[in-house]
Each structure stands twice: as C-alpha cells, then as structure tokens.
Design a protein around this motif. Structure first.
Motif, PDB file in Angstrom:
ATOM      1  N   ARG A  58       0.824  -1.196   0.000  1.00 35.71           N
ATOM      2  CA  ARG A  58       0.000   0.000   0.000  1.00 35.71           C
ATOM      3  C   ARG A  58       0.862   1.252   0.000  1.00 35.71           C
ATOM      4  N   PHE A  59       0.520   2.173  -0.891  1.00 37.58           N
ATOM      5  CA  PHE A  59       1.198   3.458  -0.940  1.00 37.58           C
ATOM      6  C   PHE A  59       0.286   4.419  -1.670  1.00 37.58           C
ATOM      7  N   LEU A  60       0.713   5.677  -1.829  1.00 37.79           N
ATOM      8  CA  LEU A  60      -0.135   6.611  -2.556  1.00 37.79           C
ATOM      9  C   LEU A  60       0.652   7.537  -3.444  1.00 37.79           C
ATOM     10  N   CYS A  61      -0.070   8.163  -4.367  1.00 39.69           N
ATOM     11  CA  CYS A  61       0.462   9.208  -5.237  1.00 39.69           C
ATOM     12  C   CYS A  61      -0.613  10.274  -5.419  1.00 39.69           C
ATOM     13  N   GLY A  62      -0.231  11.357  -6.015  1.00 40.43           N
ATOM     14  CA  GLY A  62      -1.189  12.354  -6.440  1.00 40.43           C
ATOM     15  C   GLY A  62      -1.551  12.138  -7.903  1.00 40.43           C
ATOM     16  N   GLY A  63      -2.439  12.968  -8.401  1.00 45.41           N
ATOM     17  CA  GLY A  63      -2.829  12.883  -9.803  1.00 45.41           C
ATOM     18  C   GLY A  63      -3.756  14.037 -10.133  1.00 45.41           C
ATOM     19  N   SER A  64      -4.183  14.091 -11.385  1.00 46.10           N
ATOM     20  CA  SER A  64      -5.085  15.167 -11.803  1.00 46.10           C
ATOM     21  C   SER A  64      -6.153  14.638 -12.744  1.00 46.10           C
ATOM     22  N   VAL A  65      -7.317  15.269 -12.698  1.00 44.82           N
ATOM     23  CA  VAL A  65      -8.474  14.867 -13.490  1.00 44.82           C
ATOM     24  C   VAL A  65      -8.344  15.412 -14.914  1.00 44.82           C
ATOM     25  N   LEU A  66      -8.303  14.497 -15.903  1.00 42.87           N
ATOM     26  CA  LEU A  66      -8.303  14.923 -17.305  1.00 42.87           C
ATOM     27  C   LEU A  66      -9.715  15.023 -17.851  1.00 42.87           C
ATOM     28  N   ASN A  67     -10.550  14.058 -17.484  1.00 41.55           N
ATOM     29  CA  ASN A  67     -11.981  14.102 -17.796  1.00 41.55           C
ATOM     30  C   ASN A  67     -12.703  13.237 -16.769  1.00 41.55           C
ATOM     31  N   GLN A  68     -13.959  12.942 -17.009  1.00 34.21           N
ATOM     32  CA  GLN A  68     -14.754  12.237 -16.001  1.00 34.21           C
ATOM     33  C   GLN A  68     -14.205  10.866 -15.605  1.00 34.21           C
ATOM     34  N   ALA A  69     -13.378  10.266 -16.472  1.00 33.07           N
ATOM     35  CA  ALA A  69     -12.933   8.902 -16.194  1.00 33.07           C
ATOM     36  C   ALA A  69     -11.430   8.684 -16.330  1.00 33.07           C
ATOM     37  N   ILE A  70     -10.672   9.700 -16.686  1.00 31.48           N
ATOM     38  CA  ILE A  70      -9.238   9.549 -16.917  1.00 31.48           C
ATOM     39  C   ILE A  70      -8.443  10.414 -15.945  1.00 31.48           C
ATOM     40  N   ILE A  71      -7.474   9.789 -15.290  1.00 25.95           N
ATOM     41  CA  ILE A  71      -6.591  10.472 -14.344  1.00 25.95           C
ATOM     42  C   ILE A  71      -5.163  10.418 -14.873  1.00 25.95           C
ATOM     43  N   LEU A  72      -4.474  11.547 -14.788  1.00 30.47           N
ATOM     44  CA  LEU A  72      -3.070  11.651 -15.188  1.00 30.47           C
ATOM     45  C   LEU A  72      -2.187  11.564 -13.943  1.00 30.47           C
ATOM     46  N   THR A  73      -1.172  10.701 -13.986  1.00 34.80           N
ATOM     47  CA  THR A  73      -0.250  10.581 -12.863  1.00 34.80           C
ATOM     48  C   THR A  73       1.094  10.091 -13.391  1.00 34.80           C
ATOM     49  N   SER A  74       2.034   9.817 -12.496  1.00 36.25           N
ATOM     50  CA  SER A  74       3.361   9.369 -12.894  1.00 36.25           C
ATOM     51  C   SER A  74       3.398   7.853 -13.084  1.00 36.25           C
ATOM     52  N   ALA A  75       4.229   7.405 -14.023  1.00 27.27           N
ATOM     53  CA  ALA A  75       4.327   5.970 -14.303  1.00 27.27           C
ATOM     54  C   ALA A  75       4.917   5.200 -13.131  1.00 27.27           C
ATOM     55  N   HIS A  76       5.879   5.797 -12.425  1.00 30.94           N
ATOM     56  CA  HIS A  76       6.532   5.039 -11.348  1.00 30.94           C
ATOM     57  C   HIS A  76       5.598   4.777 -10.170  1.00 30.94           C
ATOM     58  N   CYS A  77       4.450   5.462 -10.136  1.00 26.42           N
ATOM     59  CA  CYS A  77       3.459   5.195  -9.089  1.00 26.42           C
ATOM     60  C   CYS A  77       2.903   3.775  -9.178  1.00 26.42           C
ATOM     61  N   PHE A  78       2.991   3.166 -10.364  1.00 25.60           N
ATOM     62  CA  PHE A  78       2.407   1.842 -10.570  1.00 25.60           C
ATOM     63  C   PHE A  78       3.400   0.713 -10.333  1.00 25.60           C
ATOM     64  N   GLU A  79       4.506   0.992  -9.671  1.00 19.94           N
ATOM     65  CA  GLU A  79       5.455  -0.063  -9.364  1.00 19.94           C
ATOM     66  C   GLU A  79       4.754  -1.165  -8.564  1.00 19.94           C
ATOM     67  N   GLY A  80       4.908  -2.393  -9.021  1.00 21.76           N
ATOM     68  CA  GLY A  80       4.267  -3.523  -8.342  1.00 21.76           C
ATOM     69  C   GLY A  80       2.889  -3.836  -8.868  1.00 21.76           C
ATOM     70  N   CYS A  81       2.340  -2.991  -9.734  1.00 19.29           N
ATOM     71  CA  CYS A  81       1.018  -3.235 -10.322  1.00 19.29           C
ATOM     72  C   CYS A  81       1.160  -3.957 -11.657  1.00 19.29           C
ATOM     73  N   ASP A  82       0.250  -4.849 -11.941  1.00 21.66           N
ATOM     74  CA  ASP A  82       0.263  -5.639 -13.173  1.00 21.66           C
ATOM     75  C   ASP A  82      -0.808  -5.120 -14.125  1.00 21.66           C
ATOM     76  N   VAL A  83      -0.369  -4.627 -15.276  1.00 18.85           N
ATOM     77  CA  VAL A  83      -1.305  -4.042 -16.235  1.00 18.85           C
ATOM     78  C   VAL A  83      -2.287  -5.076 -16.784  1.00 18.85           C
TER      79      VAL A  83
END
Length: 259
Positions: A58-83
């Motif tokens: 468990r960890f966190l990052c920030g991000g920003s709203v691009l539209n109702q369903a898309i969030i922009l954030t940094s790629a390294h925030c997804f370390e350990g996540c499987d696409v």
C-alpha cells in the motif's frame, strides 16, 4: 507513495514502514508530503486527486483529473502493479479534508511504453476509473497545453505529513520557482522531457508521497508531474506534460473507448 529518490533509490521497506505507522493512526492519512506550504481549500485545485494503491503493497500518489474517467499521474506510481490483471487502486477526490473525500476505483491503466524505472524517462501514465467522476463547480478538469504560459513560479499541492513528520488531514500547497537549466544540473543529468522547480534547499517543495501530483500555473494549467528528487537538495524533477500531450490524447481516447 514516497517521491522517488533517484540517487539513493529509497523504496519499499522504508515506505512500507511509514505507511504501516500511518494506518495505525488513521486510515486515510497516508503520506503525501508538502514541506512548508499552507493549508488550502480544494476549490483552489479542483483537479487534484489522491490515489491509494494496493498492488504488492500500500502506498499513494497524487494525480489530476483529465476528464470524467481519466486520471493523469506518474508511471513510477504503478510499481508492483500488473497491467494485465485487476489491481486495487482507489482514486479520492472532491474535498480538501481526506475524511470528506469521495472515491472511485480504477478499472485499468497504461504506462508510457518507453518508461524506464531507472532513469525515470517518460514518467507518465493514465488510469481509467470504473465509473465517471461527476464534474461540478468543486471538481474540474485540469488544463493541458502544448505551449503553456511562461511563468516564474508554479504551485503544487498534496495531503498529509509536513516536514516535521506531523500528520495532516487536509490539503496543503506551496509555490515552486521554475529553475533554469544551469540550476537543474545540480541534480545531475536530467532525463529528456524533465525540468526542475523549487528551492535549492530548505522547505517549500513537493516531497514524500507527492509523486504524480500536478505542478500548475494560472490555477488550472498543468505544466509538470512530480517525478523525483535527489536527497541532498529540495529541488524536484517534473515531467514536462506539454511534451506528452499527443501521447496523452491518444492513450486517453484508447482507454476511454476500451471501456
């Protein structure tokens, strides 16, 4: 999630211990980290989101709203996540106080195909939420531009602990001086598409947990994504989002249409 310390690669163990301590105190006070700065109302940064990851840890990052369903954030925030599989990622929004925020889960995400987790080049990603985030007077899209206005200072915001390791329950923000290339060289060799901002030393900068957060000018125009810092300085490296506008448009459309 702690902001990436490129030089010392401080990673999972330290981060996990900090988050475990925080969760014992209060569930939502993870550790975004604006050193110095002031508390601020959410309507100052209505595009801001707080992202809680529960992939391998468990960890966190920030991000920003691009539209109702898309969030922009940094790629390294997804370390350990499987696409390729469902991951538990929660996007919080809508209020400066963590306990009053609404939330929606992530459906899928995409990283820049040339992202490198060693150099942190192309440190940009998008995530799709399972349902729309209602846009309103209190929750708004961030603005992206290929040629944003020139500014001497920009602002970054986040939630959580301050430079004294005091837990905060509401959004804080601070201004950051956009530095010249000569100053940024003190951080070492920056990846392509990266600039730096903030003070050389002292407080008044993004720090642990602010990865993926937006650096903005004119209140709503995003010029950077928090990427990393080096331990000896307060300067922060930001991904220049104006250089990735075509990539963002293409992959935001693909994510949205993929449902």
């Amino acid at each position: 999630m702690a902001i990436y310390d490129k030089k010392h690669r401080m990673r999972v163990l330290i981060i996990f211990r900090k988050l475990t301590t925080v969760f014992k105190i209060v569930r939502c006070e993870l550790n975004p980290f604006i050193t110095g700065g002031n508390f601020v109302k959410y309507n100052k940064y209505p595009h801001s989101v707080y992202i809680v990851f529960a992939c391998n840890f468990r960890f966190l990052c920030g991000g920003s709203v691009l539209n109702q369903a898309i969030i922009l954030t940094s790629a390294h925030c997804f370390e350990g996540c499987d696409v390729k599989k469902y991951e538990k990622v929660e996007v919080k929004y809508g209020h400066e106080k963590i306990t009053n925020m609404k939330s929606v889960n992530m459906k899928k995400f995409v990283l820049h195909e040339k992202f490198d987790d060693s150099s942190l080049i192309h440190d940009v990603s998008l995530l799709l939420t399972v349902k729309n985030i209602p846009l309103s007077n209190s929750v708004k899209r961030v603005v992206l531009m290929k040629r944003p206005p020139t500014a001497e200072y920009a602002y970054v915001s986040g939630w959580g602990m301050d430079e004294k390791n005091k837990l905060q329950a509401a959004m804080k923000h601070t201004y950051a001086r956009i530095q010249k290339t000569e100053v940024c060289k003190s951080m070492g060799s920056l990846p392509w598409g990266v600039f730096c901002a903030g003070p050389l030393t002292g407080v008044g900068a993004a720090d642990e947990g602010d990865s993926g957060g937006a650096l903005v000018v004119n209140d709503c125009i995003q010029i950077g994504l928090v990427s990393y810092k080096v331990r000896k300085l307060s300067l922060v490296a930001y991904t220049n989002v104006s250089l990735y506008l075509d990539w963002i448009k293409k992959h935001a459309r693909a994510l949205r249409c993929s449902g």
